[in-house]
Design a protein around this motif. Sequence first.
Motif, PDB file in Angstrom:
ATOM      1  N   ALA A 126       0.466   1.963  -6.230  1.00 44.85           N
ATOM      2  CA  ALA A 126      -0.582   1.820  -5.214  1.00 44.85           C
ATOM      3  C   ALA A 126      -1.824   2.620  -5.582  1.00 44.85           C
ATOM      4  CB  ALA A 126      -0.047   2.262  -3.853  1.00 44.85           C
ATOM      5  N   GLU A 127      -2.210   2.562  -6.834  1.00 50.03           N
ATOM      6  CA  GLU A 127      -3.363   3.311  -7.356  1.00 50.03           C
ATOM      7  C   GLU A 127      -4.559   2.386  -7.494  1.00 50.03           C
ATOM      8  OE1 GLU A 127      -1.818   4.982 -10.952  1.00 50.03           O
ATOM      9  OE2 GLU A 127      -0.553   6.426  -9.894  1.00 50.03           O
ATOM     10  N   TYR A 128      -4.964   1.836  -6.382  1.00 52.47           N
ATOM     11  CA  TYR A 128      -6.097   0.924  -6.354  1.00 52.47           C
ATOM     12  C   TYR A 128      -7.285   1.616  -5.698  1.00 52.47           C
ATOM     13  CZ  TYR A 128      -3.251  -2.951  -8.000  1.00 52.47           C
ATOM     14  OH  TYR A 128      -2.482  -3.774  -8.775  1.00 52.47           O
ATOM     15  N   ASP A 129      -8.463   1.177  -6.087  1.00 52.81           N
ATOM     16  CA  ASP A 129      -9.685   1.808  -5.595  1.00 52.81           C
ATOM     17  C   ASP A 129     -10.098   1.300  -4.219  1.00 52.81           C
ATOM     18  OD1 ASP A 129     -10.596   1.244  -8.938  1.00 52.81           O
ATOM     19  OD2 ASP A 129     -10.138   3.226  -8.119  1.00 52.81           O
ATOM     20  N   TYR A 130      -9.760   0.068  -3.913  1.00 46.45           N
ATOM     21  CA  TYR A 130     -10.212  -0.556  -2.670  1.00 46.45           C
ATOM     22  C   TYR A 130      -9.049  -1.271  -2.003  1.00 46.45           C
ATOM     23  CZ  TYR A 130     -14.550   0.142  -5.243  1.00 46.45           C
ATOM     24  OH  TYR A 130     -15.565   0.693  -5.985  1.00 46.45           O
ATOM     25  N   TRP A 131      -9.049  -1.231  -0.689  1.00 50.81           N
ATOM     26  CA  TRP A 131      -7.988  -1.859   0.103  1.00 50.81           C
ATOM     27  C   TRP A 131      -8.579  -2.648   1.263  1.00 50.81           C
ATOM     28  CZ3 TRP A 131      -2.820  -1.460  -1.141  1.00 50.81           C
ATOM     29  CH2 TRP A 131      -2.492  -0.525  -2.130  1.00 50.81           C
ATOM     30  N   GLY A 132      -7.925  -3.761   1.594  1.00 46.02           N
ATOM     31  CA  GLY A 132      -8.292  -4.497   2.785  1.00 46.02           C
ATOM     32  C   GLY A 132      -7.653  -3.885   4.016  1.00 46.02           C
ATOM     33  N   GLN A 133      -7.913  -4.490   5.153  1.00 46.66           N
ATOM     34  CA  GLN A 133      -7.426  -3.947   6.429  1.00 46.66           C
ATOM     35  C   GLN A 133      -5.998  -4.380   6.731  1.00 46.66           C
ATOM     36  OE1 GLN A 133      -9.233  -6.648   6.176  1.00 46.66           O
ATOM     37  NE2 GLN A 133      -8.306  -8.116   7.585  1.00 46.66           N
ATOM     38  N   GLY A 134      -5.505  -5.364   6.013  1.00 45.16           N
ATOM     39  CA  GLY A 134      -4.140  -5.834   6.208  1.00 45.16           C
ATOM     40  C   GLY A 134      -4.054  -7.021   7.140  1.00 45.16           C
ATOM     41  N   THR A 135      -3.049  -7.843   6.917  1.00 47.95           N
ATOM     42  CA  THR A 135      -2.790  -8.995   7.782  1.00 47.95           C
ATOM     43  C   THR A 135      -1.288  -9.076   8.025  1.00 47.95           C
ATOM     44  OG1 THR A 135      -3.168 -11.378   8.084  1.00 47.95           O
ATOM     45  CG2 THR A 135      -2.651 -10.647   5.849  1.00 47.95           C
ATOM     46  N   GLN A 136      -0.914  -9.308   9.270  1.00 52.08           N
ATOM     47  CA  GLN A 136       0.496  -9.301   9.651  1.00 52.08           C
ATOM     48  C   GLN A 136       1.153 -10.630   9.299  1.00 52.08           C
ATOM     49  OE1 GLN A 136       2.466  -6.759  11.235  1.00 52.08           O
ATOM     50  NE2 GLN A 136       4.118  -8.173  10.730  1.00 52.08           N
ATOM     51  N   PHE A 167       0.107  -5.909  -1.682  1.00 57.45           N
ATOM     52  CA  PHE A 167       1.149  -4.970  -1.299  1.00 57.45           C
ATOM     53  C   PHE A 167       1.578  -5.314   0.124  1.00 57.45           C
ATOM     54  CE2 PHE A 167       1.146  -1.561  -4.545  1.00 57.45           C
ATOM     55  CZ  PHE A 167       0.081  -1.990  -5.312  1.00 57.45           C
ATOM     56  N   ARG A 168       2.727  -4.782   0.530  1.00 60.99           N
ATOM     57  CA  ARG A 168       3.150  -4.964   1.910  1.00 60.99           C
ATOM     58  C   ARG A 168       3.805  -3.680   2.408  1.00 60.99           C
ATOM     59  NH1 ARG A 168       7.916  -9.497   0.915  1.00 60.99           N
ATOM     60  NH2 ARG A 168       9.457  -8.112  -0.090  1.00 60.99           N
ATOM     61  N   GLU A 201       4.669  -1.309  -0.540  1.00 59.14           N
ATOM     62  CA  GLU A 201       5.450  -1.904  -1.622  1.00 59.14           C
ATOM     63  C   GLU A 201       4.632  -2.931  -2.385  1.00 59.14           C
ATOM     64  OE1 GLU A 201       9.625  -4.491  -1.821  1.00 59.14           O
ATOM     65  OE2 GLU A 201       8.307  -4.662  -0.095  1.00 59.14           O
ATOM     66  N   PHE A 202       4.684  -2.863  -3.706  1.00 55.12           N
ATOM     67  CA  PHE A 202       4.005  -3.839  -4.540  1.00 55.12           C
ATOM     68  C   PHE A 202       4.659  -5.207  -4.379  1.00 55.12           C
ATOM     69  CE2 PHE A 202       1.707  -5.523  -8.093  1.00 55.12           C
ATOM     70  CZ  PHE A 202       2.600  -6.324  -8.784  1.00 55.12           C
ATOM     71  N   VAL A 203       3.819  -6.248  -4.295  1.00 49.57           N
ATOM     72  CA  VAL A 203       4.318  -7.615  -4.181  1.00 49.57           C
ATOM     73  C   VAL A 203       3.941  -8.429  -5.414  1.00 49.57           C
ATOM     74  CG1 VAL A 203       4.169  -9.759  -2.857  1.00 49.57           C
ATOM     75  CG2 VAL A 203       4.197  -7.563  -1.663  1.00 49.57           C
ATOM     76  N   ALA A 204       2.652  -8.456  -5.735  1.00 52.95           N
ATOM     77  CA  ALA A 204       2.174  -9.257  -6.862  1.00 52.95           C
ATOM     78  C   ALA A 204       0.822  -8.727  -7.310  1.00 52.95           C
ATOM     79  CB  ALA A 204       2.056 -10.725  -6.482  1.00 52.95           C
ATOM     80  N   GLY A 205       0.509  -8.946  -8.594  1.00 55.97           N
ATOM     81  CA  GLY A 205      -0.774  -8.503  -9.131  1.00 55.97           C
ATOM     82  C   GLY A 205      -1.323  -9.511 -10.112  1.00 55.97           C
ATOM     83  N   ILE A 206      -2.625  -9.465 -10.299  1.00 49.38           N
ATOM     84  CA  ILE A 206      -3.279 -10.384 -11.226  1.00 49.38           C
ATOM     85  C   ILE A 206      -4.493  -9.706 -11.838  1.00 49.38           C
ATOM     86  CG2 ILE A 206      -4.752 -11.406  -9.419  1.00 49.38           C
ATOM     87  CD1 ILE A 206      -4.314 -14.126 -10.862  1.00 49.38           C
ATOM     88  N   ASN A 207      -4.735  -9.995 -13.116  1.00 51.84           N
ATOM     89  CA  ASN A 207      -5.948  -9.538 -13.774  1.00 51.84           C
ATOM     90  C   ASN A 207      -6.977 -10.658 -13.691  1.00 51.84           C
ATOM     91  OD1 ASN A 207      -5.088  -6.941 -14.549  1.00 51.84           O
ATOM     92  ND2 ASN A 207      -4.005  -7.806 -16.302  1.00 51.84           N
ATOM     93  N   ARG A 208      -8.146 -10.332 -13.196  1.00 54.64           N
ATOM     94  CA  ARG A 208      -9.141 -11.359 -12.926  1.00 54.64           C
ATOM     95  C   ARG A 208      -9.596 -12.073 -14.192  1.00 54.64           C
ATOM     96  NH1 ARG A 208     -14.142  -9.722 -10.446  1.00 54.64           N
ATOM     97  NH2 ARG A 208     -14.338 -11.808  -9.611  1.00 54.64           N
ATOM     98  N   GLY A 209      -9.689 -11.383 -15.282  1.00 54.90           N
ATOM     99  CA  GLY A 209     -10.185 -12.005 -16.505  1.00 54.90           C
ATOM    100  C   GLY A 209      -9.163 -12.919 -17.158  1.00 54.90           C
ATOM    101  N   SER A 210      -8.000 -12.384 -17.473  1.00 52.26           N
ATOM    102  CA  SER A 210      -6.988 -13.147 -18.195  1.00 52.26           C
ATOM    103  C   SER A 210      -6.166 -14.046 -17.295  1.00 52.26           C
ATOM    104  CB  SER A 210      -6.041 -12.190 -18.923  1.00 52.26           C
ATOM    105  OG  SER A 210      -5.307 -11.424 -17.968  1.00 52.26           O
ATOM    106  N   GLY A 211      -6.072 -13.681 -16.023  1.00 53.54           N
ATOM    107  CA  GLY A 211      -5.200 -14.426 -15.120  1.00 53.54           C
ATOM    108  C   GLY A 211      -3.750 -14.021 -15.237  1.00 53.54           C
ATOM    109  N   ASN A 212      -3.459 -13.010 -16.046  1.00 56.70           N
ATOM    110  CA  ASN A 212      -2.078 -12.542 -16.168  1.00 56.70           C
ATOM    111  C   ASN A 212      -1.574 -12.057 -14.814  1.00 56.70           C
ATOM    112  OD1 ASN A 212      -2.054 -13.074 -18.875  1.00 56.70           O
ATOM    113  ND2 ASN A 212      -2.448 -10.973 -19.505  1.00 56.70           N
ATOM    114  N   THR A 213      -0.319 -12.363 -14.533  1.00 55.56           N
ATOM    115  CA  THR A 213       0.271 -12.017 -13.244  1.00 55.56           C
ATOM    116  C   THR A 213       1.557 -11.224 -13.420  1.00 55.56           C
ATOM    117  OG1 THR A 213       1.494 -14.100 -13.170  1.00 55.56           O
ATOM    118  CG2 THR A 213      -0.680 -14.071 -12.136  1.00 55.56           C
ATOM    119  N   TYR A 214       1.937 -10.566 -12.340  1.00 56.25           N
ATOM    120  CA  TYR A 214       3.201  -9.818 -12.330  1.00 56.25           C
ATOM    121  C   TYR A 214       3.715  -9.812 -10.900  1.00 56.25           C
ATOM    122  CZ  TYR A 214       6.692  -6.355 -13.568  1.00 56.25           C
ATOM    123  OH  TYR A 214       7.877  -5.712 -13.799  1.00 56.25           O
ATOM    124  N   TYR A 215       5.053  -9.907 -10.760  1.00 53.94           N
ATOM    125  CA  TYR A 215       5.645 -10.010  -9.436  1.00 53.94           C
ATOM    126  C   TYR A 215       6.775  -9.007  -9.253  1.00 53.94           C
ATOM    127  CZ  TYR A 215       3.232 -14.502  -9.322  1.00 53.94           C
ATOM    128  OH  TYR A 215       2.268 -15.488  -9.351  1.00 53.94           O
TER     129      TYR A 215
END
Length: 122
Positions: free
Chosen positions: A107-117, A37-38, A46-60
């Motif tokens: 933005a319904e995720y359980d865990y988030w990073g600290q962010g990078t500019q 997200f950004r 805002e959502f940017v891109a997502g991936i499922n770890r098992g299947s590798g399916n992506t969405y942008y």
Amino acid sequence: QVQLVESGGGLVQAGDSLRLSCAASGRTFSINGMGWFRQVPGKEREFVAGINRGSGNTYYADSVKGRFTISRDNAKNTVYLQMNSLKPEDTAVYYCAAREGFMTIKAEYDYWGQGTQVTVSS
């Protein structure tokens, strides 16, 4: 618990490329969906891109389709965001996110990073 640490942000010129990394640690076996997200000041995340770890399916998001690529290395518990043809409007703080369910554009995720500019100059 899962900890997420992003890296790879910086200042670049329009048209340049950057690769962001998101390293996960802790109970990573519980994670199925991961996303990038950004956010810019005064606006919603805002959502940017997502991936499922098992299947590798992506969405942008439409705004990055064809320029950004999300990928994962499950052995390293790391997700990447390759950003090409960067534009000034891509300037934002980029956040990595993880959830036990499949990826979602919300933005319904359980865990988030600290962010990078990421700053793209014209």
